[in-house]
Design a protein around this motif. Structure first.
Motif, PDB file in Angstrom:
ATOM      1  N   MET A 108      -7.874 -19.024 -11.719  1.00 40.07           N
ATOM      2  CA  MET A 108      -6.459 -18.751 -11.998  1.00 40.07           C
ATOM      3  C   MET A 108      -5.811 -19.999 -12.612  1.00 40.07           C
ATOM      4  N   SER A 109      -5.206 -19.838 -13.713  1.00 41.86           N
ATOM      5  CA  SER A 109      -4.579 -20.994 -14.334  1.00 41.86           C
ATOM      6  C   SER A 109      -3.065 -20.801 -14.322  1.00 41.86           C
ATOM      7  N   GLU A 124      13.106  -4.454  -3.810  1.00 43.76           N
ATOM      8  CA  GLU A 124      11.937  -5.004  -4.507  1.00 43.76           C
ATOM      9  C   GLU A 124      11.211  -6.017  -3.622  1.00 43.76           C
ATOM     10  N   ASP A 154       9.356  -4.225  -0.914  1.00 40.11           N
ATOM     11  CA  ASP A 154       8.132  -3.674  -1.493  1.00 40.11           C
ATOM     12  C   ASP A 154       7.098  -4.778  -1.665  1.00 40.11           C
ATOM     13  N   PHE A 155       7.558  -5.904  -2.177  1.00 40.29           N
ATOM     14  CA  PHE A 155       6.663  -7.037  -2.429  1.00 40.29           C
ATOM     15  C   PHE A 155       6.003  -7.514  -1.139  1.00 40.29           C
ATOM     16  N   LEU A 156       6.777  -7.576  -0.073  1.00 37.15           N
ATOM     17  CA  LEU A 156       6.251  -8.091   1.193  1.00 37.15           C
ATOM     18  C   LEU A 156       5.624  -6.997   2.056  1.00 37.15           C
ATOM     19  N   GLU A 157       5.611  -5.785   1.549  1.00 39.69           N
ATOM     20  CA  GLU A 157       5.007  -4.647   2.258  1.00 39.69           C
ATOM     21  C   GLU A 157       5.589  -4.466   3.652  1.00 39.69           C
ATOM     22  N   VAL A 164      -5.449 -15.071  12.425  1.00 36.32           N
ATOM     23  CA  VAL A 164      -6.137 -15.284  11.150  1.00 36.32           C
ATOM     24  C   VAL A 164      -5.675 -14.290  10.082  1.00 36.32           C
ATOM     25  N   GLN A 211      -3.756 -15.019   6.555  1.00 35.37           N
ATOM     26  CA  GLN A 211      -4.267 -14.628   5.242  1.00 35.37           C
ATOM     27  C   GLN A 211      -3.205 -13.897   4.443  1.00 35.37           C
ATOM     28  N   ARG A 270      -1.392 -15.120   0.943  1.00 32.92           N
ATOM     29  CA  ARG A 270      -1.360 -14.290  -0.256  1.00 32.92           C
ATOM     30  C   ARG A 270       0.083 -14.167  -0.766  1.00 32.92           C
ATOM     31  N   PHE A 271       1.043 -13.963   0.167  1.00 34.14           N
ATOM     32  CA  PHE A 271       2.429 -13.836  -0.264  1.00 34.14           C
ATOM     33  C   PHE A 271       2.921 -15.125  -0.898  1.00 34.14           C
ATOM     34  N   ASP A 290       1.491 -15.415  -4.287  1.00 36.76           N
ATOM     35  CA  ASP A 290       2.129 -14.442  -5.183  1.00 36.76           C
ATOM     36  C   ASP A 290       3.543 -14.861  -5.560  1.00 36.76           C
ATOM     37  N   ASP A 301       3.199 -17.448  -8.043  1.00 31.27           N
ATOM     38  CA  ASP A 301       2.635 -16.968  -9.292  1.00 31.27           C
ATOM     39  C   ASP A 301       3.577 -16.014 -10.030  1.00 31.27           C
ATOM     40  N   GLN A 302       4.090 -15.008  -9.292  1.00 31.44           N
ATOM     41  CA  GLN A 302       4.867 -13.962  -9.961  1.00 31.44           C
ATOM     42  C   GLN A 302       6.326 -14.336 -10.147  1.00 31.44           C
TER      43      GLN A 302
END
Lengths: 655, 260
Positions: B1-2, B140, B143-146, B190, B194, B198-199, B202, B205-206
């Protein structure tokens, strides 16, 4: 096999794409699909759906999808995935829904078996699984994904955003305006409309090929029996790979024209159910059970007045609710009380359950406890059972209104013939039968006899009213050492009807007595333990508590008491049992994806436990490997106590 | 991932912070670049949380300069930090326990609400439009964080891991350009860790947010951060790429050595 003769529809309405475009033309503004997105229910009308299906199909064609190709569908119930089913059918291809919670290796089997070149998947999670096995599935060429989240850095040329595919399709459509209509017109009722994989209780899964005609006939039959109409709503939340969902959410929706509603996520189903208030509902027994359990748990926390009222009116409902629903005569006093109960308890309760608009609710897939079944009917929910399997479009028997008996699965559905073989196996024939198992002529020949009857593999009998009663899987019905019948499923179901028992496996074939493994229900037993101040750290710990064993023993004793009432099964009383330290899990191959026990696998895996049960030991040490959801493996070990249950002398039945 | 790591947007120069005679931070300098994930690690009492509090203006250092997006300040004020796009979460969750998840995240939008009190009270044109817009943004994030399934649940009834997620949601609601996370994974199992990792990745990144993170789990820190600064007794003893820090002698004796 007669095809397309029973539909009586004009040409073009013998295939699902034909039906879809018919709805779009005649009632294009009516709602076809709803989905909750960003907290709001979004609606697609039939013409919206038709437009998207057209774009998706053309897009697939532009990618090279051809007549006879199979399209894997993997994901939760998403509108675009249902549309993808239609899109594949438009082109004469065959959609193949897969269980979305399967691990990559399990998917690989289907990908290879069905020679999948194209896959339509929900999200990054599913894409990752396919990428993991891609080098072992050389045929797979293109993957289309619905949810772009997390996909930003995936730049493989064979990955396509579904919206990009639709754009591609719209361009294709403009350049070849007649292409798609011609493709749709080529579709025949006798074409295969879908391939659904059997859950593989025995051996590897098989692809069941069903024609448009078969599913349309099944959907129409159900519509006649239950007088379904286009104004209805259904919540589509069961796995798309399951025949039940395909019949109810896809086939019947297209035949009848009602609206399907896709929940926001797997965790929100209960909330979404309440918001939508479906008129038509389908759930396996465990869903109805957990609904009831959650209500009962909450009632225990209610004030004494409410609790008293609740239990009083449930008593009234138990006495006369079922009869009122069946339209049988009921005394005026009871009728008045029931009316009051509807106002004070049943109505609000139905509302809380999200079932206040229900006209018909079905349960199938496993036996439902008579208590549980009776409860829903007594509070005025028209819950019924049906019987069928993947090979028969889940359409063999339905309980007609007013003739509902908890023990039977109902009368043969319109167009279906039923025969009981000499060995007790149920044989069925009708327009809903499978065309074949995909590339398995041997299996196809084995499952259909010379007269065209499909061998269901279930043992059962027809009662005095002509209703079918199912006893067990025919191959599971064995004999005890003394020659008495041993139907493990029958006993296990009796155990599972207790809310504290989630799963049970009974042994006894060729043995002198019956022993059992029991899985506790973590939710119900956990709650039970909490109320009694029993501290526990996790599932294994909870399952090892002596007081939990005592609780389960009372359940087993009760089952034994009822078994003793019936001479046929009195010998099948459970003598010894143990509570397993881990939940049986599809990830460990102990259950199928539809959560049925793989009996032989479990017996082999836990051989030491069976030996201990029959060897008279008091405890047994066991270590088992478990697979976690992220694919890692670990080991759990425990010393399991073996518990003796109380058995009862068989009661001589008065004739 | 860059990903593109940009210029320095936050530069802390010679920060010293004292509470009476106690030196919480002594002469600390480090910078944060745009879009990077910058971790602050150190043993208990090293001054990590104080450092975050200096950045968003809760504490005012006696010495040193804070340069944020070219603006030089002796002291940051919390409202400056908030309006300039710095949001944070707290070590001990600081949510409104009695309010629903939705409402809690909505409070994160306050700095962006323009309609006045009266308009809101009367649900007039501008307030109404605004509210709908904010609600969409909040949805939004949900939704993003489920966390759709707990939208209406009072926060106090949620397990710890989910509360942490809601707190992240509230911070995100401000659409921050810089996010300060104080031990986002403390007390998690754990699987929850994880998910949180990931959040965070994200978000970085997003949303393109720059992240300054305090964390004790070395595995997590080494995995997700671009650069790490190490504090001990209020002093900086290491600064650099995760691998450099891992091999730094001082760091090993002061911190990693003790815990490994």
């Amino acid at each position: 096999m007669s095809l397309g003769t029973n539909t009586g529809s004009p040409d073009g309405l013998q295939t699902f794409p034909g039906l879809l475009f018919h709805h779009a033309k005649t009632r294009g503004d009516a709602p076809a699909i709803r989905e909750k997105d960003l907290g709001i229910w979004q609606t697609w009308s039939w013409s919206d759906v038709a437009e998207r299906v057209r774009a998706l199909a053309s897009g697939l064609a532009a990618l090279g999808f051809k007549r006879g190709d199979n399209l894997a569908i993997i994901g939760d119930n998403r509108p675009h995935l249902y549309m993808m089913i239609s899109a594949a059918q438009c082109l004469g291809g065959v959609p193949v829904p897969l269980y979305q919670d399967a691990v990559a290796d399990e998917m690989l089997f289907v990908l290879e078996d069905a020679a999948i070149r194209f896959a339509a998947v929900e999200d990054q999670e599913q894409v990752d699984k396919l990428l993991e096995v891609m080098d072992r599935a050389p045929l797979l060429e293109h993957i289309v994904y619905d949810d772009p989240r997390g996909m930003r850095h995936y730049n493989q040329p064979f990955l396509h955003d579904i919206h990009a595919l639709m754009e591609m399709g719209r361009i294709h459509n403009r350049n070849h305006p007649d292409f798609l209509d011609e493709e749709v017109a080529q579709g025949q009722a006798s074409d295969i409309s879908v391939m659904l994989y059997t859950s593989g209780t025995t051996g590897k899964p098989k692809g069941v090929c069903q024609t448009h005609a078969a599913f349309i006939a099944s959907a129409r039959g159900g519509m006649q029996i239950d007088k379904l109409d286009a104004a209805g709503d259904i919540l589509s939340y069961l796995p798309m790979a399951w025949v039940g969902d395909h019949l109810f959410s896809f086939a019947q929706s297209l035949v009848v024209g009602f609206t399907i509603n896709c929940p926001e996520s797997g965790d929100t189903v209960m909330t979404d159910l309440r918001e939508i208030g479906p008129t038509y509902y389908f759930a396996p027994p465990r869903v109805f059970e957990s609904l009831l359990t959650s209500v009962m748990i909450r009632m225990e926390d209610a004030s004494a007045i409410k609790r008293g009222m609740f239990h009083y009116f449930l008593g009234v409902a138990k006495r006369c609710g079922g009869a009122i629903l069946d339209g049988k005569p009921v005394g005026l006093g009871d009728r008045l009380l029931y009316g009051l109960g509807t106002l004070l308890v049943y109505g609000p309760l139905r509302n809380v359950l999200g079932l206040s608009r229900i006209r018909v609710a079905y349960t199938a897939g496993a036996a439902i406890g008579p208590e549980l079944f009776g409860f829903y009917r007594s509070i005025g929910i028209n819950l019924k059972q049906l019987y069928g399997q993947t090979e028969t479009c889940a359409y063999v028997c339905l309980q007609p209104d007013g003739q509902v008996k908890p023990s039977s699965v109902g009368a043969p559905a319109p167009g279906v013939e039923i025969k009981i073989a000499d060995n007790g196996e149920v044989l069925v024939k009708g327009p809903m039968l499978l065309k074949e198992y995909y590339r398995r002529p041997d299996a196809t020949a084995e499952s259909i006899d010379a007269d065209g009857y499909f061998l269901t593999g279930d043992a059962g009998f027809l009662d005095a009213d002509g209703h079918l009663n199912i006893i067990d899987r025919a191959k599971d019905v064995g004999k005890l050492a003394n020659g008495a019948m041993f139907a493990p499923n029958y006993i296990e179901n009796k155990l599972k009807f207790f809310q504290h028992i989630k799963e049970a496996v009974c042994f006894g074939h060729d043995r002198d007595r019956v022993c059992a493994f029991v899985n506790i229900d973590a939710g119900a037993v956990g709650n039970w333990a909490e109320r009694r101040g029993i501290a526990y750290s996790g599932y294994a710990d909870l399952a090892s508590k002596p007081r939990v064993h005592e609780l389960i023993r009372t359940c087993v004793d009760e089952v034994n008491a009822t078994l003793a009432q019936d001479a046929m099964v009195a010998d099948s009383q459970i003598h010894r049992f143990l509570v397993l330290h881990k939940e049986l899990d599809p990830d460990d191959d102990e259950l199928t994806r539809t959560r049925k026990v793989r009996r032989n696998f479990v017996a082999k895996k836990y051989q030491v436990l069976i030996d201990a049960l029959y060897g008279g030991k008091a405890t047994q040490f066991i270590e088992t490997e478990v697979k976690f959801e992220d694919g890692r493996r670990g080991k759990v070990a425990a010393d399991l106590r073996i518990i003796d249950a109380k058995t009862f002398p068989a009661v001589k039945q008065a004739a | 991932m860059s990903k593109k790591i940009g210029d320095v947007i936050l530069d802390l120069q010679n920060i010293s912070l004292r509470f009476g005679g106690v030196k919480a931070l002594t002469d600390i300098s480090f910078d944060v670049r745009e879009h990077e994930i910058r971790a602050i690690i150190g043993p208990n009492g090293a001054g990590k949380s104080s450092m975050l509090n200096v950045i968003n203006g809760v504490y005012h250092p006696q010495e040193g300069v804070i340069v944020f997006r070219g603006q030089e300040r002796k002291r940051m004020e919390p409202h400056h930090a908030a309006t300039q796009g710095i949001a944070r979460t707290f070590q001990n969750i600081a949510l409104f326990k009695g309010m629903s998840v939705l409402d809690n995240i909505m409070t994160g939008r306050i700095t962006r609400m323009k309609a006045n009190f009266l308009e809101h009270a009367l649900w007039l044109g501008r307030a109404r439009r605004e509210e709908l817009e904010h609600r969409k943004k909040v949805e939004e994030i949900i939704d993003f964080l489920e966390i759709q399934h707990i939208r209406r649940t009072p926060v106090g009834r949620l397990p710890y891991g989910l509360q942490k997620r809601v707190e992240l949601g509230r911070a995100l609601a401000a659409e921050p350009s810089m996010l300060l996370l104080d031990e986002p994974m403390a007390g998690m199992n754990v699987e929850e860790k994880q998910d949180m990792c990931r959040f965070i990745l994200d978000v970085n990144d997003q949303f393109g947010a720059t992240i300054v993170l305090i964390e004790h789990d070395m595995g997590v820190v080494m995995d997700i951060s671009d650069r790490v600064v190490v504090l001990d007794y209020g002093k900086k003893i290491g600064d650099g790429l995760p691998d450099e820090v891992k091999n730094n002698e001082d760091v090993i004796t002061a911190y990693l050595g003790a815990s490994h």
